[in-house]
Design an enzyme around this catalytic site. Structure first.
Site, PDB file in Angstrom:
ATOM      1  N   ARG A   1      56.246  30.831  34.737  1.00  0.00           N
ATOM      2  CA  ARG A   1      54.952  31.456  35.007  1.00  0.00           C
ATOM      3  C   ARG A   1      54.162  30.680  36.062  1.00  0.00           C
ATOM      4  NH1 ARG A   1      50.935  34.882  31.027  1.00  0.00           N
ATOM      5  NH2 ARG A   1      49.442  35.305  32.676  1.00  0.00           N
TER       6      ARG A   1
ATOM      7  N   HIS B   1      47.872  28.448  45.119  1.00  0.00           N
ATOM      8  CA  HIS B   1      46.633  28.285  44.359  1.00  0.00           C
ATOM      9  C   HIS B   1      46.135  26.843  44.290  1.00  0.00           C
ATOM     10  CE1 HIS B   1      47.295  32.429  43.341  1.00  0.00           C
ATOM     11  NE2 HIS B   1      46.217  32.474  42.579  1.00  0.00           N
TER      12      HIS B   1
ATOM     13  N   HIS C   1      42.570  26.504  45.451  1.00  0.00           N
ATOM     14  CA  HIS C   1      41.475  26.064  44.582  1.00  0.00           C
ATOM     15  C   HIS C   1      40.706  24.910  45.206  1.00  0.00           C
ATOM     16  CE1 HIS C   1      43.081  27.949  40.603  1.00  0.00           C
ATOM     17  NE2 HIS C   1      42.246  28.748  41.234  1.00  0.00           N
TER      18      HIS C   1
ATOM     19  N   LYS D   1      55.105  40.593  38.389  1.00  0.00           N
ATOM     20  CA  LYS D   1      54.312  39.812  37.428  1.00  0.00           C
ATOM     21  C   LYS D   1      54.851  40.023  36.012  1.00  0.00           C
ATOM     22  CE  LYS D   1      50.113  37.963  35.858  1.00  0.00           C
ATOM     23  NZ  LYS D   1      48.728  37.641  36.103  1.00  0.00           N
TER      24      LYS D   1
ATOM     25  N   HIS E   1      38.466  34.162  46.453  1.00  0.00           N
ATOM     26  CA  HIS E   1      39.669  33.605  45.828  1.00  0.00           C
ATOM     27  C   HIS E   1      40.942  33.982  46.600  1.00  0.00           C
ATOM     28  CE1 HIS E   1      42.551  32.392  42.784  1.00  0.00           C
ATOM     29  NE2 HIS E   1      43.064  33.616  42.832  1.00  0.00           N
TER      30      HIS E   1
ATOM     31  N   ARG F   1      38.354  38.254  14.812  1.00  0.00           N
ATOM     32  CA  ARG F   1      39.636  37.545  15.003  1.00  0.00           C
ATOM     33  C   ARG F   1      40.633  38.347  15.834  1.00  0.00           C
ATOM     34  NH1 ARG F   1      38.888  36.007   9.529  1.00  0.00           N
ATOM     35  NH2 ARG F   1      37.880  33.973   9.513  1.00  0.00           N
TER      36      ARG F   1
ATOM     37  N   ASN G   1      51.343  30.549  40.635  1.00  0.00           N
ATOM     38  CA  ASN G   1      50.276  29.744  41.246  1.00  0.00           C
ATOM     39  C   ASN G   1      50.578  29.357  42.684  1.00  0.00           C
ATOM     40  OD1 ASN G   1      48.653  29.703  38.922  1.00  0.00           O
ATOM     41  ND2 ASN G   1      49.974  28.140  38.031  1.00  0.00           N
TER      42      ASN G   1
ATOM     43  N   GLU H   1      47.466  38.343  46.990  1.00  0.00           N
ATOM     44  CA  GLU H   1      48.287  38.182  45.776  1.00  0.00           C
ATOM     45  C   GLU H   1      49.530  39.078  45.847  1.00  0.00           C
ATOM     46  OE1 GLU H   1      47.401  35.861  43.551  1.00  0.00           O
ATOM     47  OE2 GLU H   1      45.208  35.687  43.577  1.00  0.00           O
TER      48      GLU H   1
ATOM     49  N   GLU I   1      53.241  30.066  29.762  1.00  0.00           N
ATOM     50  CA  GLU I   1      53.380  29.022  30.777  1.00  0.00           C
ATOM     51  C   GLU I   1      53.939  27.728  30.203  1.00  0.00           C
ATOM     52  OE1 GLU I   1      50.132  29.533  33.439  1.00  0.00           O
ATOM     53  OE2 GLU I   1      50.558  27.685  34.521  1.00  0.00           O
TER      54      GLU I   1
ATOM     55  N   LYS J   1      46.153  36.670  30.244  1.00  0.00           N
ATOM     56  CA  LYS J   1      45.249  35.518  30.328  1.00  0.00           C
ATOM     57  C   LYS J   1      43.817  36.034  30.355  1.00  0.00           C
ATOM     58  CE  LYS J   1      47.944  31.886  32.560  1.00  0.00           C
ATOM     59  NZ  LYS J   1      48.005  30.960  33.711  1.00  0.00           N
TER      60      LYS J   1
HETATM   61  N1  NAD Z   1      43.545  36.697  34.018  1.00  0.00           N
HETATM   62  C1  NAD Z   1      44.274  36.405  35.069  1.00  0.00           C
HETATM   63  O1  NAD Z   1      45.490  36.278  35.006  1.00  0.00           O
HETATM   64  C2  NAD Z   1      43.583  36.281  36.389  1.00  0.00           C
HETATM   65  C3  NAD Z   1      44.344  36.236  37.561  1.00  0.00           C
HETATM   66  C4  NAD Z   1      43.680  36.180  38.772  1.00  0.00           C
HETATM   67  C5  NAD Z   1      42.295  36.163  38.797  1.00  0.00           C
HETATM   68  N2  NAD Z   1      41.576  36.204  37.637  1.00  0.00           N
HETATM   69  C6  NAD Z   1      40.115  36.220  37.652  1.00  0.00           C
HETATM   70  O2  NAD Z   1      39.695  37.413  38.289  1.00  0.00           O
HETATM   71  C7  NAD Z   1      38.388  37.214  38.802  1.00  0.00           C
HETATM   72  C8  NAD Z   1      38.300  37.826  40.171  1.00  0.00           C
HETATM   73  O3  NAD Z   1      38.576  39.205  40.080  1.00  0.00           O
HETATM   74  P1  NAD Z   1      38.090  40.251  41.204  1.00  0.00           P
HETATM   75  O4  NAD Z   1      38.457  39.737  42.523  1.00  0.00           O
HETATM   76  O5  NAD Z   1      38.561  41.557  40.751  1.00  0.00           O
HETATM   77  O6  NAD Z   1      36.510  40.096  41.135  1.00  0.00           O
HETATM   78  P2  NAD Z   1      35.328  40.971  40.515  1.00  0.00           P
HETATM   79  O7  NAD Z   1      35.673  41.480  39.181  1.00  0.00           O
HETATM   80  O8  NAD Z   1      34.094  40.144  40.624  1.00  0.00           O
HETATM   81  O9  NAD Z   1      35.231  42.183  41.533  1.00  0.00           O
HETATM   82  C9  NAD Z   1      34.839  41.945  42.867  1.00  0.00           C
HETATM   83  C10 NAD Z   1      33.625  42.789  43.255  1.00  0.00           C
HETATM   84  O10 NAD Z   1      34.016  44.143  43.383  1.00  0.00           O
HETATM   85  C11 NAD Z   1      33.185  44.997  42.586  1.00  0.00           C
HETATM   86  N3  NAD Z   1      34.033  46.119  42.218  1.00  0.00           N
HETATM   87  C12 NAD Z   1      35.071  46.138  41.346  1.00  0.00           C
HETATM   88  N4  NAD Z   1      35.727  47.302  41.426  1.00  0.00           N
HETATM   89  C13 NAD Z   1      35.090  48.055  42.344  1.00  0.00           C
HETATM   90  C14 NAD Z   1      35.313  49.342  42.872  1.00  0.00           C
HETATM   91  N5  NAD Z   1      36.358  50.083  42.502  1.00  0.00           N
HETATM   92  N6  NAD Z   1      34.443  49.797  43.806  1.00  0.00           N
HETATM   93  C15 NAD Z   1      33.407  49.036  44.230  1.00  0.00           C
HETATM   94  N7  NAD Z   1      33.170  47.789  43.797  1.00  0.00           N
HETATM   95  C16 NAD Z   1      34.005  47.314  42.852  1.00  0.00           C
HETATM   96  C17 NAD Z   1      32.708  44.111  41.468  1.00  0.00           C
HETATM   97  O11 NAD Z   1      31.515  44.603  40.926  1.00  0.00           O
HETATM   98  C18 NAD Z   1      32.507  42.792  42.216  1.00  0.00           C
HETATM   99  O12 NAD Z   1      31.275  42.824  42.891  1.00  0.00           O
HETATM  100  C19 NAD Z   1      38.137  35.727  38.789  1.00  0.00           C
HETATM  101  O13 NAD Z   1      37.212  35.433  37.771  1.00  0.00           O
HETATM  102  C20 NAD Z   1      39.494  35.136  38.462  1.00  0.00           C
HETATM  103  O14 NAD Z   1      39.393  33.923  37.724  1.00  0.00           O
HETATM  104  C21 NAD Z   1      42.212  36.265  36.450  1.00  0.00           C
HETATM  105 ZN    ZN Z   2      44.995  34.220  42.216  1.00  0.00          ZN
END
Ligand code: NAD
Ligand code: ZN
Length: 369
Positions: free
Chosen positions: A242, A249, A253, A227, A267, A121, A246, A185, A237, A143
């Protein structure tokens, strides 16, 4: 070191930003750990580059790190991998007062954060984001989510970390394209409500992308501060504040959906183009002046992010792109809130946007040379 407080009522925490922080992770985490072991979830790319450094930093504090290394990529945000993380955490005998560690990009942060939200939990977790996107966006704000066949991020929870450690040096091993996508971003925060920061981006964005440490640290700190401010004002939100996060976005999207959420368009690349489209659409509605729109498009283009829809070579029309927006999870009682601009740093939530207008606008953009 920059320390940015995130003032969530009842669950405040700090984001610490400093080059070399991964090598000091153990020292920073120590006060948050009750035992001499720590459970760390990461992915194979990050483990290959940073596991030794991070493990050594914990060992130096007398803490044994235990590792779960998952496959890299968006597909890891799944029920299957969630079950794997949970079962592994239970094997590690994680207790509610323990803090587990998420070391990686947004995928690892979202998945591990969700696992932390539901195991026993809810236990605590520490975010150590290693992509620019995760450092400026996903690691802050609480999130967490996984994807399901019905769509991205449809199952999740609000669960705040207890600490975030962002090391700009970790970006040295990240592919340049991922750094650039994360930079979209950063620009977003300038466009939302900080025209001065957008000016900083125009002047320094290329230095950041070239790997200059001071530019990275500054941009991460200022982005996290933005942020933190927005999330503290509207954690879940509910008031609309918040939703400003977006910006770009909804268009983004739709483009990600049309390109199959694939490497064709990352993305952040979708968000970059989405912000240009939001600016152009705002101008078309008579809200924003053409000079500001051109500044946005020029900066996005100058750093090598996509700034024109025509350049994507999509084989669809505006109506089809607008239809993707109907499946956006931000839909509220049949209307889609749209983020538009009155100028740089003047984003607002428009509730009366007609999707037919959006489709006609997208047709014009698809036809632009
Ligand atoms: N929670 C939130 O508020 C929020 C906001 C924006 C995006 N997201 C989510 O984040 C995700 C995308 O995140 P991302 O772009 O970090 O993608 P990711 O975590 O897939 O990382 C991108 C790539 O980089 C590699 N990588 C990570 N750090 C590295 C490093 N230091 N050196 C070499 N390779 C490295 C990973 O293995 C992957 O192949 C999506 O799923 C999206 O929905 C969440
Ligand atoms: Zn984003």
């Amino acid at each position: 070191m920059a320390t940015i407080p995130v003032a969530i009522a009842g669950a405040p925490y700090d984001v610490r930003i400093e080059a070399g922080l991964l090598a000091k992770a153990g020292t920073h985490c120590r006060p948050f750990l009750r035992k001499d072991t720590v459970a760390i979830v990461t992915d194979e790319h990050v483990a290959a580059r940073w596991r030794e450094t991070v493990a050594a930093s914990f060992a130096a504090e007398g803490i044994e790190s235990r590792w779960l290394v998952l496959p890299a990529g968006e597909a890891t945000k799944s029920w299957e991998q969630l079950a794997r993380v949970i079962d592994w955490l239970l094997e590690q005998e994680v207790e509610r007062k323990d803090n587990i560690v998420a070391l990686g990009g947004g995928v690892i942060g979202d998945l591990t954060g969700f696992a932390a939200a539901i195991v026993k939990r809810g236990c605590g977790f520490i975010q150590i984001p290693t992509t620019l996107l995760a450092q400026v966006d996903s690691s802050v704000g609480g999130k967490t989510a996984i994807n399901t066949p019905a769509g991205k991020n449809l199952v999740g929870a609000f669960h705040q970390p207890v600490l975030v450690l962002a090391d700009p040096l970790s970006l040295d091993t990240l592919p340049a394209r991922d750094v650039r996508a994360g930079y979209a971003e950063v620009v977003k925060y300038g466009l939302i409500d900080d025209a001065r920061f957008f000016e900083w981006c125009e002047a320094n964005g290329r230095r950041l992308l070239a790997g200059e440490a001071d530019a990275r640290e500054y941009a991460i700190a200022r982005s996290v501060a933005a942020k933190a401010r927005i999330v503290a004002a509207d954690e879940k939100e509910t008031t609309g504040t918040r939703a400003l996060l977006n910006l770009g976005h909804t268009f983004g999207h739709a483009l990600e959906a049309e390109t199959g959420f694939s490497d064709r368009l990352l993305h952040g690349e979708g968000v970059a183009l989405g912000m240009v489209l939001a600016a152009r659409f705002s101008a078309r509605q008579g809200l924003m002046n053409g000079q500001d729109v051109e500044r946005v498009a020029a900066h996005i283009g100058a750093v090598g992010l996509p700034a024109s829809l025509a350049a994507l070579n999509l084989s669809c029309d505006g109506r089809r792109l607008a239809d993707h927006m109907l499946h956006d999870k931000k839909m509220d009682a049949g209307t889609l809130p749209f983020l538009l601009l009155r100028g740089i740093g003047e984003t607002f939530l428009a509730k009366d946007v007609d999707l037919g207008d959006v489709a006609a606008f997208l047709d014009e953009e698809l036809a632009r040379g």
